[in-house]
Structure formats: C-alpha cells, structure tokens
Scaffold this motif. Structure first.
Motif, PDB file in Angstrom:
ATOM      1  N   ASP A  29       0.735  -1.306   0.203  1.00  0.00           N
ATOM      2  CA  ASP A  29       0.104   0.118  -0.043  1.00  0.00           C
ATOM      3  C   ASP A  29       0.968   1.407   0.076  1.00  0.00           C
ATOM      4  N   GLY A  30       2.078   1.139   0.237  1.00  0.00           N
ATOM      5  CA  GLY A  30       3.075   2.283   0.090  1.00  0.00           C
ATOM      6  C   GLY A  30       3.021   3.291   1.384  1.00  0.00           C
ATOM      7  N   VAL A  31       2.592   2.567   2.277  1.00  0.00           N
ATOM      8  CA  VAL A  31       2.421   3.231   3.681  1.00  0.00           C
ATOM      9  C   VAL A  31       3.749   3.303   4.496  1.00  0.00           C
ATOM     10  N   LEU A  32       4.291   2.056   4.750  1.00  0.00           N
ATOM     11  CA  LEU A  32       5.396   1.691   5.841  1.00  0.00           C
ATOM     12  C   LEU A  32       6.614   1.366   5.281  1.00  0.00           C
ATOM     13  N   ALA A  33       7.822   2.026   5.450  1.00  0.00           N
ATOM     14  CA  ALA A  33       9.058   1.542   4.599  1.00  0.00           C
ATOM     15  C   ALA A  33       9.693   0.469   5.868  1.00  0.00           C
ATOM     16  N   THR A  34      10.320  -0.447   5.424  1.00  0.00           N
ATOM     17  CA  THR A  34      11.114  -1.523   6.557  1.00  0.00           C
ATOM     18  C   THR A  34      12.340  -1.872   5.929  1.00  0.00           C
ATOM     19  N   PRO A  35      13.483  -1.958   6.657  1.00  0.00           N
ATOM     20  CA  PRO A  35      14.759  -2.402   6.231  1.00  0.00           C
ATOM     21  C   PRO A  35      14.616  -3.647   5.507  1.00  0.00           C
ATOM     22  N   VAL A  36      15.782  -4.014   4.415  1.00  0.00           N
ATOM     23  CA  VAL A  36      15.655  -5.144   3.787  1.00  0.00           C
ATOM     24  C   VAL A  36      16.894  -5.863   4.116  1.00  0.00           C
ATOM     25  N   GLU A  37      18.077  -5.339   3.712  1.00  0.00           N
ATOM     26  CA  GLU A  37      19.433  -5.689   3.778  1.00  0.00           C
ATOM     27  C   GLU A  37      20.395  -4.724   3.186  1.00  0.00           C
ATOM     28  N   THR A  38      21.625  -5.081   3.768  1.00  0.00           N
ATOM     29  CA  THR A  38      22.879  -4.284   3.448  1.00  0.00           C
ATOM     30  C   THR A  38      23.620  -4.936   2.211  1.00  0.00           C
ATOM     31  N   THR A  94      15.501  -2.112 -16.566  1.00  0.00           N
ATOM     32  CA  THR A  94      14.557  -1.963 -17.640  1.00  0.00           C
ATOM     33  C   THR A  94      13.658  -2.903 -17.936  1.00  0.00           C
ATOM     34  N   PRO A  95      12.144  -2.650 -17.713  1.00  0.00           N
ATOM     35  CA  PRO A  95      11.480  -1.330 -17.833  1.00  0.00           C
ATOM     36  C   PRO A  95      11.083  -0.789 -16.395  1.00  0.00           C
ATOM     37  N   LEU A  96      11.509  -1.329 -15.540  1.00  0.00           N
ATOM     38  CA  LEU A  96      11.232  -0.750 -14.032  1.00  0.00           C
ATOM     39  C   LEU A  96      11.763   0.632 -13.843  1.00  0.00           C
ATOM     40  N   PRO A  97      10.909   1.587 -13.569  1.00  0.00           N
ATOM     41  CA  PRO A  97      11.574   2.679 -13.395  1.00  0.00           C
ATOM     42  C   PRO A  97      12.443   3.195 -11.975  1.00  0.00           C
ATOM     43  N   VAL A  98      13.512   3.729 -12.445  1.00  0.00           N
ATOM     44  CA  VAL A  98      14.405   4.068 -11.079  1.00  0.00           C
ATOM     45  C   VAL A  98      14.434   5.722 -11.149  1.00  0.00           C
ATOM     46  N   ARG A  99      14.230   6.048  -9.651  1.00  0.00           N
ATOM     47  CA  ARG A  99      13.667   7.563  -9.534  1.00  0.00           C
ATOM     48  C   ARG A  99      15.129   7.872  -8.700  1.00  0.00           C
ATOM     49  N   LEU A 100      15.587   9.042  -8.739  1.00  0.00           N
ATOM     50  CA  LEU A 100      16.678   9.777  -7.877  1.00  0.00           C
ATOM     51  C   LEU A 100      15.711  10.722  -7.034  1.00  0.00           C
ATOM     52  N   VAL A 101      15.851  10.741  -5.522  1.00  0.00           N
ATOM     53  CA  VAL A 101      15.149  11.544  -4.608  1.00  0.00           C
ATOM     54  C   VAL A 101      16.277  12.204  -3.930  1.00  0.00           C
ATOM     55  N   ASP A 102      15.893  13.364  -3.272  1.00  0.00           N
ATOM     56  CA  ASP A 102      16.904  14.180  -2.520  1.00  0.00           C
ATOM     57  C   ASP A 102      17.029  13.141  -1.091  1.00  0.00           C
ATOM     58  N   GLU A 103      18.274  13.216  -0.820  1.00  0.00           N
ATOM     59  CA  GLU A 103      18.341  12.424   0.535  1.00  0.00           C
ATOM     60  C   GLU A 103      19.339  13.282   1.700  1.00  0.00           C
ATOM     61  N   GLN A 138      10.522   6.580   2.976  1.00  0.00           N
ATOM     62  CA  GLN A 138       9.652   7.062   3.808  1.00  0.00           C
ATOM     63  C   GLN A 138       9.107   8.413   3.459  1.00  0.00           C
ATOM     64  N   SER A 139      10.365   9.147   3.289  1.00  0.00           N
ATOM     65  CA  SER A 139      10.162  10.472   2.580  1.00  0.00           C
ATOM     66  C   SER A 139       9.669  10.624   1.145  1.00  0.00           C
ATOM     67  N   ALA A 140       9.948   9.584   0.294  1.00  0.00           N
ATOM     68  CA  ALA A 140       9.452   9.570  -1.029  1.00  0.00           C
ATOM     69  C   ALA A 140       8.085   9.268  -0.996  1.00  0.00           C
ATOM     70  N   LEU A 141       7.719   8.352  -0.136  1.00  0.00           N
ATOM     71  CA  LEU A 141       6.243   8.003   0.074  1.00  0.00           C
ATOM     72  C   LEU A 141       5.272   9.272   0.422  1.00  0.00           C
ATOM     73  N   GLU A 142       5.940   9.768   1.388  1.00  0.00           N
ATOM     74  CA  GLU A 142       4.959  11.047   2.003  1.00  0.00           C
ATOM     75  C   GLU A 142       5.177  12.091   0.874  1.00  0.00           C
ATOM     76  N   THR A 143       6.071  12.301   0.182  1.00  0.00           N
ATOM     77  CA  THR A 143       6.147  13.367  -0.891  1.00  0.00           C
ATOM     78  C   THR A 143       5.040  12.888  -2.149  1.00  0.00           C
ATOM     79  N   GLU A 144       5.005  11.808  -2.430  1.00  0.00           N
ATOM     80  CA  GLU A 144       4.212  11.531  -3.496  1.00  0.00           C
ATOM     81  C   GLU A 144       2.819  11.454  -2.826  1.00  0.00           C
TER      82      GLU A 144
END
Length: 159
Positions: A29-38, A94-103, A138-144
């Motif tokens: 649902d694009g609500v909560l961000a969780t860690p995956v791996e390093t 490709t074709p999955l979009p990759v977006r650059l966001v201010d960090e 989380q910031s990208a989700l809130e921005t959208e």
C-alpha cells in the motif's frame, strides 16, 4: 486519506555508499518502509546483480535511489557517483523505473534514530545504511502522498 493519484504498489529504496548499499522496501500500500538488507558496495557488478535479484523478488512499482546533495542543494562528487550507479541500475532493471530523490540529512536522521533506540555505533554500522534507505523511502512515499506525483526525477536509460 489517500490522494486520488497515489499509486498503489511496493517500492524499493537504495542508499548508495562507498562500502555498503542499504536497501528498504515499502508494503504494497506504500504506507510503511522497512529495512531489507545491506549489500556490499565495493564490487559494483556484484552489487548490481544483488539489487536486480531483490527487484525480481520484491516486484516493486519502482526503485528510488537517494541522491546526496549539499545542504545548499548542490551536487558534488558523491552525487555524480550515485547518478552513474543509478544509470547502471536502471539499465539492469529496464523497464522498471528508477527515480533519484533528494536524500539530504537521511544518514544523520537514521543515525539519531538508531542511537535513540539504543543501537551502538559499532553494531549499527551495517544497519545504518538500511535505516537511511528507510528514511529515503518514507520521505519519498510522503512526498508522493502530499503532491500526488511520483517523487524525484526518473533516471533515463540511454541505449
């Protein structure tokens, strides 16, 4: 209350560092961000393979990559490295979009949050990158959600 143009779907976020790459995922649902791996970052081809495998596993709507900027908004050598990495990743996905966001400030925010929760800096080194990816996502989700538009800028794939 969702904006009518918020896109449903999982996202992956990537915090690219010199030694490590933090990865985070959102729920469908694009609500909560969780860690995956390093992911180890020194061997770029191996890192790109692992990130491509994670994208296949998580099937995200898009991948957001944190773009390091100075506090004034300018871009230096670190941003150039991340742009180059994001372009290589976009070619692999490709074709999955990759977006650059201010960090700006994400690593600082992540480090403060980890310290506040009692994680030592020694233990937290490998997890700080994941935590920074969570903050980026989380910031990208809130921005959208607030703007109704996908965050950041889409990486163009040049063939």
């Amino acid at each position: 209350m969702d904006s009518p143009s918020f896109r449903r779907g999982r996202r992956l976020a990537i915090d690219v560092g010199d030694a490590r790459i933090g990865v985070a995922s959102s729920d469908p649902d694009g609500v909560l961000a969780t860690p995956v791996e390093t992911v180890p970052g020194r061997d770029v081809p191996a890192a790109l393979r692992r990130l491509t495998a994670l994208a296949a596993e998580y099937e995200p709507l898009e991948v957001v990559v944190g773009l390091p900027r100075s506090l004034s908004g300018g871009e230096g050598p670190a941003a150039a490295k991340v742009r180059t990495f994001a372009e290589a990743l976009a070619k692999n996905l490709t074709p999955l979009p990759v977006r650059l966001v201010d960090e700006r400030m994400t690593t600082v925010t992540a480090a403060q949050g980890m310290r506040a929760s009692g994680v030592s800096s020694k233990k937290g080194r490998s997890r700080i990158d994941q935590a920074a990816a969570v903050v980026i996502l989380q910031s990208a989700l809130e921005t959208e959600r607030s703007s109704g538009h996908p965050p950041g800028q889409c990486v163009e794939v040049v063939v």
